[in-house]
Design a protein around this motif. Sequence first.
Motif, PDB file in Angstrom:
ATOM      1  N   GLY A 146      55.657  38.868  31.031  1.00  0.00           N
ATOM      2  CA  GLY A 146      54.600  38.330  31.881  1.00  0.00           C
ATOM      3  C   GLY A 146      53.716  37.340  31.133  1.00  0.00           C
ATOM      4  O   GLY A 146      53.693  37.310  29.903  1.00  0.00           O
ATOM      5  N   ASP A 147      52.993  36.539  31.885  1.00  0.00           N
ATOM      6  CA  ASP A 147      52.044  35.573  31.326  1.00  0.00           C
ATOM      7  C   ASP A 147      50.645  36.157  31.508  1.00  0.00           C
ATOM      8  O   ASP A 147      50.087  36.126  32.607  1.00  0.00           O
ATOM      9  CB  ASP A 147      52.211  34.236  32.059  1.00  0.00           C
ATOM     10  N   ALA A 148      50.124  36.693  30.418  1.00  0.00           N
ATOM     11  CA  ALA A 148      48.848  37.410  30.515  1.00  0.00           C
ATOM     12  C   ALA A 148      47.724  36.489  30.993  1.00  0.00           C
ATOM     13  O   ALA A 148      46.825  36.927  31.718  1.00  0.00           O
ATOM     14  CB  ALA A 148      48.489  38.024  29.171  1.00  0.00           C
ATOM     15  N   ALA A 149      47.780  35.234  30.596  1.00  0.00           N
ATOM     16  CA  ALA A 149      46.686  34.330  30.980  1.00  0.00           C
ATOM     17  C   ALA A 149      46.686  34.095  32.490  1.00  0.00           C
ATOM     18  O   ALA A 149      45.630  34.175  33.138  1.00  0.00           O
ATOM     19  CB  ALA A 149      46.808  33.008  30.240  1.00  0.00           C
ATOM     20  N   ASN A 150      47.870  33.850  33.061  1.00  0.00           N
ATOM     21  CA  ASN A 150      47.931  33.690  34.511  1.00  0.00           C
ATOM     22  C   ASN A 150      47.580  35.008  35.196  1.00  0.00           C
ATOM     23  O   ASN A 150      46.886  35.031  36.216  1.00  0.00           O
ATOM     24  CB  ASN A 150      49.322  33.219  34.937  1.00  0.00           C
ATOM     25  N   GLY A 151      48.079  36.104  34.606  1.00  0.00           N
ATOM     26  CA  GLY A 151      47.743  37.420  35.151  1.00  0.00           C
ATOM     27  C   GLY A 151      46.240  37.628  35.187  1.00  0.00           C
ATOM     28  O   GLY A 151      45.701  38.160  36.157  1.00  0.00           O
ATOM     29  N   GLY A 152      45.556  37.170  34.125  1.00  0.00           N
ATOM     30  CA  GLY A 152      44.106  37.295  34.088  1.00  0.00           C
ATOM     31  C   GLY A 152      43.450  36.543  35.230  1.00  0.00           C
ATOM     32  O   GLY A 152      42.529  37.036  35.884  1.00  0.00           O
ATOM     33  N   ALA A 153      43.960  35.331  35.504  1.00  0.00           N
ATOM     34  CA  ALA A 153      43.376  34.531  36.588  1.00  0.00           C
ATOM     35  C   ALA A 153      43.582  35.222  37.936  1.00  0.00           C
ATOM     36  O   ALA A 153      42.655  35.316  38.747  1.00  0.00           O
ATOM     37  CB  ALA A 153      43.999  33.140  36.588  1.00  0.00           C
ATOM     38  N   VAL A 154      44.808  35.725  38.164  1.00  0.00           N
ATOM     39  CA  VAL A 154      45.083  36.439  39.417  1.00  0.00           C
ATOM     40  C   VAL A 154      44.225  37.692  39.492  1.00  0.00           C
ATOM     41  O   VAL A 154      43.633  38.015  40.540  1.00  0.00           O
ATOM     42  CB  VAL A 154      46.587  36.796  39.497  1.00  0.00           C
ATOM     43  N   TYR A 155      44.131  38.382  38.350  1.00  0.00           N
ATOM     44  CA  TYR A 155      43.366  39.624  38.299  1.00  0.00           C
ATOM     45  C   TYR A 155      41.896  39.373  38.634  1.00  0.00           C
ATOM     46  O   TYR A 155      41.290  40.109  39.416  1.00  0.00           O
ATOM     47  CB  TYR A 155      43.488  40.236  36.901  1.00  0.00           C
ATOM     48  N   ARG A 156      41.319  38.323  38.066  1.00  0.00           N
ATOM     49  CA  ARG A 156      39.884  38.069  38.290  1.00  0.00           C
ATOM     50  C   ARG A 156      39.597  37.696  39.736  1.00  0.00           C
ATOM     51  O   ARG A 156      38.517  37.991  40.250  1.00  0.00           O
ATOM     52  CB  ARG A 156      39.383  36.980  37.334  1.00  0.00           C
ATOM     53  N   CYS A 159      41.278  41.429  41.716  1.00  0.00           N
ATOM     54  CA  CYS A 159      41.120  42.819  41.276  1.00  0.00           C
ATOM     55  C   CYS A 159      39.779  43.116  40.593  1.00  0.00           C
ATOM     56  O   CYS A 159      39.253  44.221  40.699  1.00  0.00           O
ATOM     57  CB  CYS A 159      42.236  43.199  40.308  1.00  0.00           C
ATOM     58  N   ALA A 160      39.242  42.105  39.851  1.00  0.00           N
ATOM     59  CA  ALA A 160      38.125  42.383  38.954  1.00  0.00           C
ATOM     60  C   ALA A 160      36.879  42.854  39.698  1.00  0.00           C
ATOM     61  O   ALA A 160      36.070  43.599  39.147  1.00  0.00           O
ATOM     62  CB  ALA A 160      37.791  41.140  38.127  1.00  0.00           C
TER      63      ALA A 160
ATOM     64  N   HIS C 282      23.126  37.074  50.864  1.00  0.00           N
ATOM     65  CA  HIS C 282      21.946  37.520  50.129  1.00  0.00           C
ATOM     66  C   HIS C 282      21.631  36.485  49.041  1.00  0.00           C
ATOM     67  O   HIS C 282      20.829  35.584  49.274  1.00  0.00           O
ATOM     68  CB  HIS C 282      22.211  38.917  49.553  1.00  0.00           C
ATOM     69  N   VAL C 283      22.300  36.570  47.886  1.00  0.00           N
ATOM     70  CA  VAL C 283      22.070  35.523  46.891  1.00  0.00           C
ATOM     71  C   VAL C 283      23.350  34.808  46.468  1.00  0.00           C
ATOM     72  O   VAL C 283      23.322  34.048  45.499  1.00  0.00           O
ATOM     73  CB  VAL C 283      21.311  36.024  45.653  1.00  0.00           C
ATOM     74  N   GLY C 284      24.444  35.047  47.161  1.00  0.00           N
ATOM     75  CA  GLY C 284      25.585  34.165  46.984  1.00  0.00           C
ATOM     76  C   GLY C 284      26.744  34.650  46.132  1.00  0.00           C
ATOM     77  O   GLY C 284      27.641  33.866  45.835  1.00  0.00           O
ATOM     78  N   CYS C 285      26.731  35.909  45.714  1.00  0.00           N
ATOM     79  CA  CYS C 285      27.888  36.398  44.967  1.00  0.00           C
ATOM     80  C   CYS C 285      29.097  36.460  45.889  1.00  0.00           C
ATOM     81  O   CYS C 285      28.956  36.528  47.102  1.00  0.00           O
ATOM     82  CB  CYS C 285      27.615  37.801  44.421  1.00  0.00           C
ATOM     83  N   PRO C 286      30.306  36.475  45.340  1.00  0.00           N
ATOM     84  CA  PRO C 286      31.478  36.654  46.187  1.00  0.00           C
ATOM     85  C   PRO C 286      31.536  38.091  46.722  1.00  0.00           C
ATOM     86  O   PRO C 286      31.562  39.034  45.954  1.00  0.00           O
ATOM     87  CB  PRO C 286      32.655  36.377  45.249  1.00  0.00           C
ATOM     88  N   VAL C 287      31.537  38.214  48.039  1.00  0.00           N
ATOM     89  CA  VAL C 287      31.597  39.552  48.654  1.00  0.00           C
ATOM     90  C   VAL C 287      33.060  39.928  48.709  1.00  0.00           C
ATOM     91  O   VAL C 287      33.721  39.760  49.710  1.00  0.00           O
ATOM     92  CB  VAL C 287      31.064  39.534  50.085  1.00  0.00           C
ATOM     93  N   ALA C 288      33.579  40.430  47.627  1.00  0.00           N
ATOM     94  CA  ALA C 288      35.031  40.475  47.519  1.00  0.00           C
ATOM     95  C   ALA C 288      35.609  41.870  47.605  1.00  0.00           C
ATOM     96  O   ALA C 288      36.816  42.024  47.679  1.00  0.00           O
ATOM     97  CB  ALA C 288      35.445  39.834  46.204  1.00  0.00           C
TER      98      ALA C 288
END
Lengths: 267, 602, 362
Positions: A146-156, A159-160, C282-288
């Motif tokens: 896997g590509d951890a950097a792309n995974g990080g972008a998808v994750y953020r 998922c984050a 509210h203040v604009g965070c992503p409501v995710a």
Amino acid sequence: MSSLAARRRSPLALLMLLFLGLTFTGTAYAALQTGAAPGTSAEGASQEQLGEGRQLFLANCASCHGANAEGNGEAGPSLYGVGAAAVDFQVATGRMPLPAPGVQAERNISQVHFSDEQIEALAVYVDSLAPGPDVPEEQWLDASQGDAANGGAVYRTNCAMCHNSSGTGGALTRGKYAPTLMGVDAQHIYEAMLTGPQSMPVFNDQNITPEEKRDVIAFLKSIEDGANDQGGHTLGSLGPAGDALFAWTIGILAFIGAAVWLGRKAA
Amino acid sequence: MTTHVPQGAGHLRTDETPPERPASQTDQSSPDAKFPGALVWADERVGAAKGLRFALKKVFPDHWSFLLGEIAMYSMIIALITGTFLTLWYVPSMGHVVYDGDYVPLKGVGMSEAYASTLDISFEVKGGLLIRQLHHWSALFFIVGIALHAARVFFTGAFRKPREINWLIGVVLSLLAIIEGFAGYSLPDDLLSGTGIRAMNGFMMSAPVIGTWMTFFVFGGEFPGEAIIPRLYIAHVLLIPAILVGLFVLHLALVVVHKHTQYPGPGRTNDNVVGFPIMPVYAAKAGGFFFVVFGITALVSALVQINGVWVYGPYDPTQVTAGSQPDFYMWFSDGALRLLPGWLEFTLFGTVWSFNIFLGSLVLLPLVWVVLGAYPFLEAWVTGDKREHHILQRPRNAPTRTAIGAAAISMYLVLALACVNDILAIKLGLSINDLTILFRTMFFVLPVLVFVVTKRLCLSLQRHDRERVLHGNETGRIVRTPEGRFFEAHEPLDEFERWALVDYDTPTPLGLTQGPDVDSRGVARRRGPLAGAQAAVSSFFYKDAVTAVTPAELAAAHHHGEHDALESPSIPQLGAPVNDSTGDDDFSEGHGSAVQAPTHHR
Amino acid sequence: MANPHHDDTAPAMRDDAAAPARSETFQNPGLPPHVPRRADGDPKAAKRAEIQVVVLFTLSALASIAFVVAYFVIDPDLKGYLLGIGEINLFHLAIGVTMGVSLLGIGLGAIHWAKTLMPDEEVVEQRHPQVSGDDDREAVAQTLSHGWRSSQLNRRSALLGSAGGALGLFALPIVLPVIAGLGPRPQGLYTTNWAEGTLLRIDPSGAAIRAGDVTQGSVFHVMPDGWVGHEAVEEHGAEEAMIAKAKDQVILVRLDPSLIKSQKQREWGYEGIVAYSKVCTHVGCPVALYEQQTHHLLCPCHQSTFDMTDDCNVIFGPAKRALPQLPITVDGDGYIVAAGPFREPVGPSFWERERPGLMGVE
């Protein structure tokens, strides 16, 4: 699939398993507990396997999910179309069978009372009632590809917000929570994305492709391998909350201790 | 300089030049061989010896709580040193780059130059990670130090006349410190700090009338724009530090002008300061303490990771992480934003009033500091006290103030903890919703409870002090009287220990003391329109006061051994016929050596 | 020394009738007798203290040297496992600990030295009231009034007025360009990049979405066509791309149509698929945070909770307004597209929100 699991058949690996199990009961055991074999689905399942699965289902699941998995109102949802992946995720992580009703089923590896074969049989049986997502194939579970950097972008992006950018989990409404992803087996991470257990939404293959899911797994495994741990104790990866707790307890005690020593008359 | 200082062991000390130091050392007119060449050089040009002669002899009292401010001061210096180091590599730009550095999980990710350079400091600059962590930890300890120092000053009454100006400077310093902290926290432009800026943008927008204009001016356009990081940077490294350091120098200068306060104790009066001279003891201690603070911060920075920006990833307005908190000093404001209910926003004549947002941010932030700044003046108005104070009050001896302070802290803590409600929820297995409702309730209930409990606690401690003065310390020895009664033998306090417990006064409320309506010249006193309110608040401030034991009371206790007569001591026994210190046989053994009145210094 | 107009009793005392007279209080007993330290009387103890200080200073020096050695010898990327801490960069650890020991050695040594070997007899310094003497005050008053009179400001009121005016206004040419140049007038708050027919694309992969892809329980984080990923940065520049992200982000889910409470919400969606602005009101965070079982959307910043089945109205927390809904439909190829722009401003509340005219926007 982790390399540990692949090596599991050799006696040496069994010894290693024992050692690891004794040392890090929780996480190491979790990494080894993979449940159903990759690619499990009702297709190509033997009649014998289906029979065993049905027996297990009736004994362990039917009281809540109904004798034919049709669901039972509040007690348990229908399992039509949840697929082998969902069954494997729920049973192999110890969430199901649910020991007692609560806000949400908790991961509990020590509660898994089924062998891998039994979980597979159960998964095959439920999948045979109305098919759903299969247990993922091994190629999508190999973090090294896997590509951890792309995974990080998808994750953020996906998922984050619930699981925290360091994968340590976070709070949801009314006592529900997104659990930590540390120490969770790659297969279960994949299955969770695929099936959306409990509060978690579903991320099907059109939303997050299998390659991207593997990237996410690679990202999470890189955290597990200490990519985030650079400058010392991470204080539970709580962000500023952990820092504040440290500063106001140990930090300030050290300073005040020094100040008190400074101000006290020498003997 | 005359030296009629009360000194139980006076022959041992003096505020004149210590005898072991040759007189010539301070004699600038005839530099001899012992006067260092560099000093001679400086003295001939700026007359350095004139100032140093006194400066080196300045006396500082020794108490651990006086070092809290030093923790803040030294942490600030560490932050200045390490911050300078960071500026050599940090790039304050929101320009877009694709990361190609050492940190694999971010390779190929698009990000701002600010974030990329922060990663480079952490991973590519040798020792950069340590310096970054030193900078962040010292910044946190700076504000922790300020908070503790401010609390010490507040609870001991050190802000009273003549130190109100220095209190105000300190208040401004603390506000600047948290703004400085917030600006610094925002600079890495990681996901967490970007979320903080997003919230700042949101609450600035909520300001009535000027909100959008203000926001567009600060951000140089729509959020996020590319201006905010460079602007916060110049504020963080130049504007605020310049003001901070300038005011801080003034803060210290005023400490020198006023001389340090001291806790009540034998030999300490409102007209002296008892402690160690700068040369050599205090210089060694304070200088050493700088290294201790720096050393502890270095060890913490070596062992405990802080703000690993690589964990969060670059800022992206579509992303957010669970557990998004600012650094702790902004918690109270963010917590208020979490607690204020949505119905506080409404539309009036087509204009939007977002009380749910600006109350917790644009109003609360300044309000806290205005109240802090105003407190000394409010208290002086309430107490009518116009004296200079150099002897600190033990917190118990100002029960109402201590209770007010504790209540205010509890209020602040409720808001601050509300900001980590999600962390608390997951760590304690509670519901975020229940916690939020609990905090909303606590915000109103807890301060009242804390006020009452703290005040009662102070009063009990004061009564306990009285007990100790009147009857001595408990010894644990049980004595049987000839009549068969049992009692515990008490060890009377020595005069030094006793003095620390009785050296405070408790004025009666204003309404009772303003005396006749005409002053000494027969002119009618002018009573302001608020005189009634003043008297009422004053009565609230002092009404339960427990007064210090008087010699007469001690004598009574010794004579009769009666508790009952002294059980309700809160009425000032002003009328009691008591003799002067020259010695009433009844109670002279306690203070026979106090031959000089404490304020006879001329 | 003390100023002539101050007598023995502290001046402030006069103002406070409540302060008890001296005779009714205890007398300050003076400083307690000095208790010598061990090192004061015992040369051995003093020597011991000296050795301790020397050891601390030596330790510091050694640590400083160790720092330099570590700095050059240890690989900066070397990582290892430390009991009680976990994974850590060993270079960082080595230079941090040596730096800490080097500093602590000096600090602890100096303080120990001061405590054990330097004189520990307290010294008394006199204070004097802060207030100046009458003669000082008079001198200042005289100088001031003399200056006032000799400047003739008391007689020439035109001078005073014009000087005041000039001083009051001179800052304007300096301050105005700074303030006015800070930013543009507010704009763009009422618009996003969504328009009729704009494709919804998955963030960050950029894939378009068919209605069939959006299975029940799934959630898609979406940006408008042309504003996703690296391409958007290349095409529009980073600043525009970031502003777009801050405003255009949308969350797309499929609900069981029977759960949807409002007719408008159903009509603006497509077969139960609905799209809402992801920017918190509210203040604009992503409501995710989408809970697929309860259909609640939670903002992780301040816990505003929105009910997706009820047109994203607020059911908990500090936000007041519902999340704006993006009308969607399906184009000829079966992909989900916007059926039109947002009908109201997205994101946090602001003063002119309900009256664009106040901002000069029609």
